[in-house]
Design an enzyme around this catalytic site. Structure first.
Site, PDB file in Angstrom:
ATOM      1  N   THR A 189      61.517  49.023   3.747  1.00 43.28           N
ATOM      2  CA  THR A 189      62.229  48.696   2.515  1.00 43.28           C
ATOM      3  C   THR A 189      61.298  48.887   1.343  1.00 43.28           C
ATOM      4  O   THR A 189      60.141  48.488   1.398  1.00 43.28           O
ATOM      5  CB  THR A 189      62.639  47.208   2.559  1.00 43.28           C
ATOM      6  OG1 THR A 189      63.599  47.056   3.579  1.00 43.28           O
ATOM      7  CG2 THR A 189      63.187  46.732   1.231  1.00 43.28           C
ATOM      8  N   ARG A 217      76.072  42.414   8.334  1.00 40.19           N
ATOM      9  CA  ARG A 217      74.838  41.661   8.043  1.00 40.19           C
ATOM     10  C   ARG A 217      74.221  42.114   6.709  1.00 40.19           C
ATOM     11  O   ARG A 217      74.138  43.292   6.402  1.00 40.19           O
ATOM     12  CB  ARG A 217      73.841  41.878   9.188  1.00 40.19           C
ATOM     13  CG  ARG A 217      72.519  41.142   9.025  1.00 40.19           C
ATOM     14  CD  ARG A 217      71.441  42.015   8.389  1.00 40.19           C
ATOM     15  NE  ARG A 217      70.146  41.351   8.379  1.00 40.19           N
ATOM     16  CZ  ARG A 217      69.101  41.840   7.729  1.00 40.19           C
ATOM     17  NH1 ARG A 217      69.182  42.959   7.049  1.00 40.19           N
ATOM     18  NH2 ARG A 217      67.953  41.194   7.756  1.00 40.19           N
ATOM     19  N   GLY A 219      70.682  41.372   4.324  1.00 40.28           N
ATOM     20  CA  GLY A 219      69.352  40.778   4.393  1.00 40.28           C
ATOM     21  C   GLY A 219      68.925  40.159   3.073  1.00 40.28           C
ATOM     22  O   GLY A 219      69.755  39.757   2.250  1.00 40.28           O
ATOM     23  N   THR A 240      59.325  42.523   1.986  1.00 41.01           N
ATOM     24  CA  THR A 240      59.766  43.433   3.034  1.00 41.01           C
ATOM     25  C   THR A 240      59.628  42.699   4.368  1.00 41.01           C
ATOM     26  O   THR A 240      58.914  41.700   4.453  1.00 41.01           O
ATOM     27  CB  THR A 240      58.944  44.738   3.008  1.00 41.01           C
ATOM     28  OG1 THR A 240      59.432  45.619   4.023  1.00 41.01           O
ATOM     29  CG2 THR A 240      57.471  44.485   3.239  1.00 41.01           C
ATOM     30  N   VAL A 242      61.523  40.992   7.965  1.00 42.65           N
ATOM     31  CA  VAL A 242      62.758  40.384   8.480  1.00 42.65           C
ATOM     32  C   VAL A 242      63.381  39.476   7.400  1.00 42.65           C
ATOM     33  O   VAL A 242      62.881  38.389   7.099  1.00 42.65           O
ATOM     34  CB  VAL A 242      62.485  39.597   9.779  1.00 42.65           C
ATOM     35  CG1 VAL A 242      63.731  38.850  10.234  1.00 42.65           C
ATOM     36  CG2 VAL A 242      62.045  40.569  10.865  1.00 42.65           C
ATOM     37  N   GLY A 243      64.475  39.977   6.859  1.00 41.52           N
ATOM     38  CA  GLY A 243      65.075  39.341   5.689  1.00 41.52           C
ATOM     39  C   GLY A 243      65.512  37.913   5.907  1.00 41.52           C
ATOM     40  O   GLY A 243      65.460  37.093   4.985  1.00 41.52           O
TER      41      GLY A 243
END
Ligand code: SD4
Length: 329
Positions: A189, A217, A219, A240, A242-243
């Site tokens: 990202t 989903r 994030g 950046t 795991v949201g």
């Protein structure tokens, strides 16, 4: 008119009148405010990961004298258009149903912000987010509504699923194992922060989200305060990784607030990562990385797992900095 009032109401912005701490004190300014008014503003661009083309583009825009808002938008657009980047824009990996869905947001010096979530068939999600900010009374548009709005604003329809991403998805379906691969496939990202010649800060963040996510989903990347936050008095931060973990700590807002309390960008990023680690016994299995920038142009970055880096571009040059990490530090 009282002298104090006169100073406040007249030429506060000129360096000359504030050239001594005494006068500054009479004007009700502390030495920090004095420094920020008298120092020469140094433009800078900062972005997550090794995105040299994106930071180069943003720097070009800043050098032309444009705003930090234009710089971050045009910078991240480079990654959105790059089909080889499979985590942003065109070419992004799809959700488990084969849909490429984009999340993006943008925030300016005045605290204005715009965001799109679950956007399909449009390459430049960040530009749609900017239109949401500038052309609507809203902050966030989602899904079909966001897509319809984009067409109304003149954005072209485009299939975002490239042959390569489709083929990988077909392969993935054979096992359908959902396990984010740290630093390799799921974490590119782009979050970008910039200061322009006037000293104003803006930021943008754009992503296709976690590969093979459940359809629908969303994030952290389009969530103001989680994936991105700017306060022009203080600085900005973006995330950046795991949201879900970033949303739980409202990570970017946390970092800006820590900087407001006097922490450096580096210290603030470290505290935010340690907060996530402290609340997650499973932290060894996922990555989260933050970068931050303060009003003085100081930068910082920190992450959980080794392997995260960030790009900076300023008068001092274009560089890639490996971020410090909680594990293996
Ligand atoms: C998300 N933070 O959707 C994003 C993922 C990411 O590179 O950083 N991808 O949770």
């Amino acid at each position: 008119m009282q002298r104090r009032k006169f100073l406040k109401n007249s030429t506060l912005g000129t360096a000359g009148i504030l050239s001594t701490p005494l006068i500054a004190a009479q004007a009700g300014l502390n030495s920090e405010s004095l420094n920020s008014l008298t120092r020469e503003t140094k433009p800078i661009v900062l972005a997550t990961w090794d995105v040299a083309n994106a930071t180069s583009r943003a720097w070009e825009v800043l050098k032309e004298g444009a705003t930090s808002l234009d710089a971050v938008e045009q910078g991240v657009m480079v990654e959105e258009a790059d089909e080889n980047n499979q985590t942003v824009g065109k070419g992004g990996r799809p959700d488990r149903d084969g849909q490429v869905t984009l999340d993006a947001c943008i925030m300016d010096k005045d605290g204005n912000c715009g965001s799109v979530v679950y956007l399909r068939n449009i390459v430049h999600a960040v530009s749609v987010a900017r239109k949401v900010m500038e052309e609507t009374p809203h902050v966030m548009l989602a899904g079909d509504g966001a897509e319809k709005f984009a067409y109304e604003q003149g954005f072209p329809k485009e299939d975002l699923l490239t042959a390569r991403s489709r083929q990988e998805w077909e392969e993935w379906k054979k096992t359908s194992q959902y396990k984010p691969i740290i630093n390799i496939e799921n974490h590119d990202t782009i979050g970008m922060l910039a200061i322009d010649r006037k000293g104003d800060i803006s930021g943008a963040c754009t992503t296709s989200g976690m590969a093979y996510k459940i359809a629908g989903r969303v994030g952290d990347s389009p969530i103001i305060g989680a994936g991105l936050f700017i306060d022009n008095e203080v600085g900005g931060a973006t995330a950046t990784g795991v949201g879900e973990e970033v949303v739980r700590t409202v990570g970017s807002f946390l970092i800006v607030e820590l900087m407001r309390q006097g922490k450096s960008p580096q210290e603030a990023c470290e505290i935010a990562v340690k907060r996530i680690v402290a609340k997650n016994p499973g932290y060894r299995d996922f990555q989260v990385g933050f970068i931050a920038l303060n009003k003085k142009g100081e930068t910082g970055g920190y992450c959980i797992q080794p392997g995260f880096s960030y790009r900076t571009y300023s008068e001092e040059g274009h560089s890639l900095t490996p971020a410090g990490s909680y594990i293996n530090q």
